[in-house]
Design an enzyme around this catalytic site. Structure first.
Site, PDB file in Angstrom:
ATOM      1  CG  ASP A  72      33.033  46.679  45.162  1.00  0.00           C
ATOM      2  OD1 ASP A  72      33.898  47.586  45.254  1.00  0.00           O
ATOM      3  OD2 ASP A  72      32.822  46.065  44.107  1.00  0.00           O
ATOM      4  CG  ASP A  74      38.499  46.324  47.495  1.00  0.00           C
ATOM      5  OD1 ASP A  74      37.786  45.306  47.404  1.00  0.00           O
ATOM      6  OD2 ASP A  74      38.751  47.065  46.537  1.00  0.00           O
ATOM      7  CG  ASP A 148      45.470  52.147  39.825  1.00  0.00           C
ATOM      8  OD1 ASP A 148      45.179  52.557  40.972  1.00  0.00           O
ATOM      9  OD2 ASP A 148      44.633  51.611  39.079  1.00  0.00           O
TER      10      ASP A 148
HETATM   11  P1  ATP Z   1      35.708  50.722  41.158  1.00  0.00           P
HETATM   12  O1  ATP Z   1      34.984  51.915  41.623  1.00  0.00           O
HETATM   13  O2  ATP Z   1      35.443  50.402  39.752  1.00  0.00           O
HETATM   14  O3  ATP Z   1      35.588  49.520  42.042  1.00  0.00           O
HETATM   15  P2  ATP Z   1      38.395  50.638  42.069  1.00  0.00           P
HETATM   16  O4  ATP Z   1      39.473  51.661  42.074  1.00  0.00           O
HETATM   17  O5  ATP Z   1      37.888  50.184  43.377  1.00  0.00           O
HETATM   18  O6  ATP Z   1      37.236  51.189  41.173  1.00  0.00           O
HETATM   19  P3  ATP Z   1      39.130  47.932  41.677  1.00  0.00           P
HETATM   20  O7  ATP Z   1      39.391  47.203  40.414  1.00  0.00           O
HETATM   21  O8  ATP Z   1      38.022  47.502  42.554  1.00  0.00           O
HETATM   22  O9  ATP Z   1      38.897  49.438  41.239  1.00  0.00           O
HETATM   23  O10 ATP Z   1      40.499  47.972  42.455  1.00  0.00           O
HETATM   24  C1  ATP Z   1      40.603  48.237  43.838  1.00  0.00           C
HETATM   25  C2  ATP Z   1      41.930  48.942  44.131  1.00  0.00           C
HETATM   26  O11 ATP Z   1      43.023  48.107  43.759  1.00  0.00           O
HETATM   27  C3  ATP Z   1      42.143  50.230  43.364  1.00  0.00           C
HETATM   28  O12 ATP Z   1      41.547  51.343  44.012  1.00  0.00           O
HETATM   29  C4  ATP Z   1      43.642  50.332  43.324  1.00  0.00           C
HETATM   30  O13 ATP Z   1      44.161  50.820  44.547  1.00  0.00           O
HETATM   31  C5  ATP Z   1      44.071  48.895  43.186  1.00  0.00           C
HETATM   32  N1  ATP Z   1      44.210  48.509  41.782  1.00  0.00           N
HETATM   33  C6  ATP Z   1      43.264  47.958  40.982  1.00  0.00           C
HETATM   34  N2  ATP Z   1      43.732  47.712  39.770  1.00  0.00           N
HETATM   35  C7  ATP Z   1      45.025  48.097  39.764  1.00  0.00           C
HETATM   36  C8  ATP Z   1      46.054  48.096  38.791  1.00  0.00           C
HETATM   37  N3  ATP Z   1      45.826  47.656  37.568  1.00  0.00           N
HETATM   38  N4  ATP Z   1      47.272  48.560  39.164  1.00  0.00           N
HETATM   39  C9  ATP Z   1      47.490  49.005  40.414  1.00  0.00           C
HETATM   40  N5  ATP Z   1      46.564  49.043  41.357  1.00  0.00           N
HETATM   41  C10 ATP Z   1      45.336  48.604  41.065  1.00  0.00           C
HETATM   42 MG    MG Z   2      36.488  48.533  43.786  1.00  0.00          MG
END
Ligand code: ATP
Ligand code: MG
Length: 448
Positions: A72, A74, A148
Site C-alpha cells: 500500500d 502512504d 522509526d
Molecule cells: P509495511 O511494509 O508493513 O507497510 P511500513 O514501514 O509501511 O511497513 P506502516 O505501519 O505502514 O509500516 O508505517 C508506515 C510508516 O510510518 C513507516 O514506514 C514509518 O516511517 C512510520 N512508522 C510506522 N510505525 C512507526 C513507529 N512505531 N514509530 C515511528 N514511525 C513509524
Molecule cells: Mg505501510
C-alpha cells in the site's frame, strides 16, 4: 546578522533540522514514476497543483528501492487534513492514533498524513516514557525525524523522480542495514513496538540490524507489556502474515524477543512436538502469503494454541473425564486465558473453535459420518489442520492420507474406503453416543 547567528546555533541543537537533506536523483535510487501506483501519483499531483508539498513516503518508497512491490501507499504532505479532504472527491478523515485522510483513487485507498512534529518535553507520555499522543503538525524535516528507521524516512516525489533523504536511508538500504533514527533506547521507550517492527522489517528486507539498534532489545523487551493489547495484536498480525513469519520467529528468538511478547509461543516452543507443529504452520502461512492466497487469523491461532489444548485435554482425560466434553472444556479454558492476553476478538475465537472441534470427527471413518464431515463449511480448514498434525508427527500420516484420498475418490471408491465399524452393538452405541464415542457425538458447528 545576530539573528542569522542565533538561528544557526538554534538549529544546531535540533537534530531534526540541523542538516539539509540529500536530494537523490533517479539514477541513484532507480525508482521511475511508472513504478509508483497510479493512485499515489495522482494524489501527489493534485496536492502539488494546489500548491502543497506531497510525497510518497515510508514503507512504499523503501520497498520500491529494494525492488519489492509495495502493498500500500502512504502520502505525506504539508496540507492539513481538512485541506486534503477538500481537494478530493472521495476522501474522508479518519482519526486513529492521529488524524489521517483516506483518499480513494480507482480501487486504491491512499493514506495521506500531514507532516508531524518531533516530540519534545510537552509530549504526553505514560510513566514508562511511552508516547501517548503525537498529533502536532510540523515540517518535513521534523516528520522525517519522528519516523522509526532511516530506511522508513524517505520521501519520493513522483514529479521530479527524486528521493528526499534526511537520514542516509538510501545508503543504509543499499548496504542492507536497519538503523534507528536517533538514540535507539530513547526511541524504544517512546514506542516499544518498534522492537517488533525492527525484527519484522529486517526479516522482510533481509537487512542486518545495526548493533546499536539491536543491543537494547533484549533488555527492553519487557516494555512491550505496557503497550495496549489491541496494538500488540495488530503488530503481531502484521508479523505473522508478513510472508516471512518463519524468519521473523527465528530472529525473535535470536534477539530474546519471543519471551513475553508472545506468551503462547513461549509455551509452545518448549514442547518438542508443538514447536514442529507451529513452525510447519508458519511455513505454510508464509507459502500462502507468497502465493497471494487468503490467510485467516482464526486458523493461525488455532495452530498456535493447539498444543496447549492437547495438553489440557490429555490431562482431563487422564482424570477420567469423557473425551469430547473434555475437549470442549479444554478449548474454553485455553481460550479464556489466551484470548484476553492476546486480544483475540470473539469472532476469531469462533473461527478457532470451528477448526478444533472438527478434529475428533476425522477419527470416525465409518457409516455416514465421513460424508457429513465433507459437507461441513469449514471442512477445508479442518482438513488442512489435520494434515499439519500428521506432518508434525502428532497423529499417524495414514489418517490424513485417508482423508485426502476420500475427498478425491468417486462415490463407489468412497463406499469401499469406509472402515468397518468395530464398535459394540448399535443400540448401545446410539444411547451413549454423545458421551462415549469419540467423534460421533461432536455437535455440528455449522451454525457458528
Ligand atoms: P509495511 O511494509 O508493513 O507497510 P511500513 O514501514 O509501511 O511497513 P506502516 O505501519 O505502514 O509500516 O508505517 C508506515 C510508516 O510510518 C513507516 O514506514 C514509518 O516511517 C512510520 N512508522 C510506522 N510505525 C512507526 C513507529 N512505531 N514509530 C515511528 N514511525 C513509524
Ligand atoms: Mg505501510
Amino acid at each position: 546578522m545576530i539573528r542569522k547567528f542565533l538561528h544557526r546555533v538554534f538549529r544546531r541543537g535540533d537534530p531534526s533540522s540541523s542538516h539539509a537533506p540529500a536530494v537523490i536523483p533517479l539514477a541513484r535510487h532507480g525508482v521511475s514514476r511508472q513504478r509508483v501506483s497510479a493512485g499515489a501519483r495522482r494524489t501527489c499531483e493534485v496536492l502539488q497543483q494546489a500548491g502543497h508539498k506531497a510525497y510518497v513516503v515510508g514503507g512504499a518508497v523503501r520497498d520500491l528501492i529494494a525492488g519489492i512491490e509495495p502493498k500500500d501507499y502512504d502520502v505525506a504532505t504539508d496540507a492539513t487534513p481538512e485541506q486534503v479532504r477538500a481537494l478530493f472527491r472521495r476522501a474522508r478523515i479518519i482519526g486513529r492514533r492521529f488524524q489521517i485522510v483516506h483518499v480513494m483513487q480507482g480501487g486504491e485507498t491512499l493514506e495521506v498524513s500531514t507532516f508531524r512534529a518531533a516530540h519534545n518535553e510537552s509530549t504526553l507520555k505514560d510513566e514508562h516514557g511511552r508516547v501517548l499522543r503525537d498529533n502536532v503538525f510540523g515540517s518535513i524535516a521534523e516528520d522525517a525525524a519522528r519516523r522509526d528507521f532511516t530506511v522508513n524516512a524517505l520521501y519520493y516525489d513522483p514529479t521530479s523522480e527524486t528521493v528526499i533523504d534526511y537520514h542516509h536511508g538510501v545508503a543504509d538500504l543499499k548496504q542492507k542495514t536497519l538503523r534507528m533514527i536517533g538514540e535507539p533506547r530513547a526511541r524504544y521507550r517512546e514506542d516499544p513496538v518498534r522492537m517488533l517492527r525492527a525484527i519484522r522489517l529486517s526479516a522482510k528486507l533481509g537487512l542486518v540490524l545495526d548493533p546499536a539498534l539491536r543491543a537494547p532489545i533484549r533488555e527492553m523487551a519487557a516494555l512491550m507489556e505496557n503497550v495496549p493489547a489491541a496494538r500488540m495484536f495488530d503488530e503481531m498480525m502484521k508479523l505473522l502474515f508478513s510472508g516471512h513469519a518463519v524468519e521473523c520467529v527465528k530472529r525473535l528468538r535470536e534477539d530474546g524477543l519471543h519471551h513475553g511478547l508472545l506468551p503462547l509461543l513461549d509455551v509452545i516452543l518448549e514442547q518438542p512436538l508443538g514447536e514442529r507443529f507451529v513452525m510447519l504452520a508458519l511455513a505454510s502461512t508464509d507459502a500462502r502469503v507468497s502465493a497471494g492466497k487468503s490467510v485467516s487469523p482464526g486458523y493461525l491461532f488455532a495452530t498456535l494454541l493447539w498444543h496447549e489444548v492437547l495438553a489440557n485435554w490429555e490431562a482431563r482425560k487422564a482424570r477420567g473425564e469423557t473425551s469430547i466434553p473434555a475437549l470442549y472444556e479444554a478449548m474454553d479454558e485455553v481460550l479464556e486465558v489466551q484470548s484476553e492476553k492476546l486480544a483475540i476478538t470473539r469472532r476469531i475465537v469462533g473461527d478457532i473453535k470451528d477448526v478444533w472441534s472438527l478434529q475428533p470427527r476425522f477419527e470416525k471413518r465409518a457409516g455416514k459420518t465421513p460424508y457429513r464431515l465433507l459437507e461441513q463449511p469449514r471442512f477445508r480448514a479442518g482438513y488442512d489442520f489435520l494434515e499439519l498434525r500428521a506432518e508434525s508427527g502428532e497423529i499417524p500420516a495414514e489418517m490424513a492420507d485417508w482423508w485426502r484420498d476420500f475427498q478425491n475418490a468417486d462415490p463407489d471408491e468412497r463406499e469401499s474406503m469406509l472402515v468397518p465399524d468395530t464398535g459394540g452393538p448399535k443400540k448401545r452405541r446410539r444411547r451413549s453416543r454423545a458421551k462415549k464415542t469419540p467423534g460421533e457425538g461432536v455437535p455440528d458447528i455449522a451454525e457458528g
